[in-house]
Design a protein around this motif. Structure first.
Motif, PDB file in Angstrom:
ATOM      1  N   VAL A 171      -4.571  -8.333  -2.786  1.00  0.00           N
ATOM      2  CA  VAL A 171      -3.940  -6.788  -3.472  1.00  0.00           C
ATOM      3  C   VAL A 171      -3.180  -7.239  -4.445  1.00  0.00           C
ATOM      4  O   VAL A 171      -1.976  -7.633  -4.149  1.00  0.00           O
ATOM      5  CB  VAL A 171      -3.198  -5.805  -2.325  1.00  0.00           C
ATOM      6  N   PHE A 189      -1.831   3.750  -4.327  1.00  0.00           N
ATOM      7  CA  PHE A 189      -0.995   2.818  -4.070  1.00  0.00           C
ATOM      8  C   PHE A 189      -0.541   2.639  -2.836  1.00  0.00           C
ATOM      9  O   PHE A 189       0.393   1.692  -2.497  1.00  0.00           O
ATOM     10  CB  PHE A 189       0.222   3.302  -5.407  1.00  0.00           C
ATOM     11  N   THR A 196      -3.153  -1.017   1.992  1.00  0.00           N
ATOM     12  CA  THR A 196      -2.499  -2.037   2.643  1.00  0.00           C
ATOM     13  C   THR A 196      -3.742  -2.897   2.685  1.00  0.00           C
ATOM     14  O   THR A 196      -4.931  -2.768   2.929  1.00  0.00           O
ATOM     15  CB  THR A 196      -1.794  -1.781   3.824  1.00  0.00           C
ATOM     16  N   GLU A 197      -3.264  -4.314   2.855  1.00  0.00           N
ATOM     17  CA  GLU A 197      -4.043  -5.413   3.077  1.00  0.00           C
ATOM     18  C   GLU A 197      -4.893  -5.082   4.596  1.00  0.00           C
ATOM     19  O   GLU A 197      -5.993  -5.348   4.716  1.00  0.00           O
ATOM     20  CB  GLU A 197      -3.274  -6.693   3.147  1.00  0.00           C
ATOM     21  N   THR A 208      -0.188  -6.755  -6.905  1.00  0.00           N
ATOM     22  CA  THR A 208       1.090  -6.044  -6.988  1.00  0.00           C
ATOM     23  C   THR A 208       1.691  -6.496  -8.321  1.00  0.00           C
ATOM     24  O   THR A 208       1.460  -7.371  -9.055  1.00  0.00           O
ATOM     25  CB  THR A 208       1.849  -6.524  -6.259  1.00  0.00           C
ATOM     26  N   ASP A 209       2.637  -5.405  -8.894  1.00  0.00           N
ATOM     27  CA  ASP A 209       3.319  -5.609 -10.214  1.00  0.00           C
ATOM     28  C   ASP A 209       4.518  -6.543  -9.991  1.00  0.00           C
ATOM     29  O   ASP A 209       5.190  -6.601  -9.040  1.00  0.00           O
ATOM     30  CB  ASP A 209       3.890  -4.194 -10.552  1.00  0.00           C
ATOM     31  N   ARG A 210       4.708  -7.705 -10.853  1.00  0.00           N
ATOM     32  CA  ARG A 210       5.573  -8.801 -10.509  1.00  0.00           C
ATOM     33  C   ARG A 210       7.081  -8.132 -10.486  1.00  0.00           C
ATOM     34  O   ARG A 210       7.710  -8.443  -9.724  1.00  0.00           O
ATOM     35  CB  ARG A 210       5.316  -9.735 -11.807  1.00  0.00           C
ATOM     36  N   THR A 250       8.055  -4.826  -9.847  1.00  0.00           N
ATOM     37  CA  THR A 250       8.483  -3.696  -8.953  1.00  0.00           C
ATOM     38  C   THR A 250       8.121  -4.057  -7.534  1.00  0.00           C
ATOM     39  O   THR A 250       8.415  -3.560  -6.578  1.00  0.00           O
ATOM     40  CB  THR A 250       8.049  -2.354  -9.368  1.00  0.00           C
ATOM     41  N   GLY A 251       7.040  -4.958  -7.436  1.00  0.00           N
ATOM     42  CA  GLY A 251       6.282  -5.361  -6.085  1.00  0.00           C
ATOM     43  C   GLY A 251       5.304  -4.205  -5.794  1.00  0.00           C
ATOM     44  O   GLY A 251       4.756  -4.364  -4.607  1.00  0.00           O
ATOM     45  N   ARG A 252       5.330  -3.189  -6.347  1.00  0.00           N
ATOM     46  CA  ARG A 252       4.025  -2.052  -6.130  1.00  0.00           C
ATOM     47  C   ARG A 252       2.970  -2.530  -6.261  1.00  0.00           C
ATOM     48  O   ARG A 252       2.556  -3.197  -7.229  1.00  0.00           O
ATOM     49  CB  ARG A 252       4.653  -0.895  -6.958  1.00  0.00           C
ATOM     50  N   PRO A 253       2.020  -2.015  -5.567  1.00  0.00           N
ATOM     51  CA  PRO A 253       0.573  -2.081  -5.721  1.00  0.00           C
ATOM     52  C   PRO A 253       0.060  -1.876  -7.220  1.00  0.00           C
ATOM     53  O   PRO A 253       0.437  -0.884  -7.577  1.00  0.00           O
ATOM     54  CB  PRO A 253      -0.146  -1.537  -4.634  1.00  0.00           C
ATOM     55  N   ARG A 254      -1.029  -2.549  -7.666  1.00  0.00           N
ATOM     56  CA  ARG A 254      -1.532  -2.180  -9.097  1.00  0.00           C
ATOM     57  C   ARG A 254      -2.682  -1.317  -8.921  1.00  0.00           C
ATOM     58  O   ARG A 254      -3.368  -0.861  -9.811  1.00  0.00           O
ATOM     59  CB  ARG A 254      -1.603  -3.318  -9.835  1.00  0.00           C
TER      60      ARG A 254
END
Length: 70
Positions: A55, A33, A36-37, A57-59, A61-65
């Motif tokens: 990359v 998680f 980064t790009e 991301t969760d809509r 939380t904005g956290r990478p999936r």
């Protein structure tokens, strides 16, 4: 890159091909998680030109999936 024959020509075998650059993406899964790009661009850039990275991301939380397309 793929070499495709050009139909109906009278060229030699080496001349009878055109070069087609394929734009395709590679699925990269099981990422940390913290990935980064920029990190992906640096890693995959060692093997060739990187034109696009997505990359996921969760809509909410904005956290990478944990996966990306390079």
């Amino acid at each position: 890159m793929i070499r495709n024959p050009i139909p109906g020509n009278t060229l030699t075998a080496d001349e009878a091909y055109e070069t087609i650059n394929m734009n395709s993406k590679i699925y990269v899964g099981n990422l940390s998680f913290k990935t980064t790009e920029d990190g992906l661009r640096q890693t995959f850039g060692q093997f060739g030109t990187v034109t696009d990275i997505y990359v996921a991301t969760d809509r909410e939380t904005g956290r990478p999936r944990g996966f990306a397309f390079v």
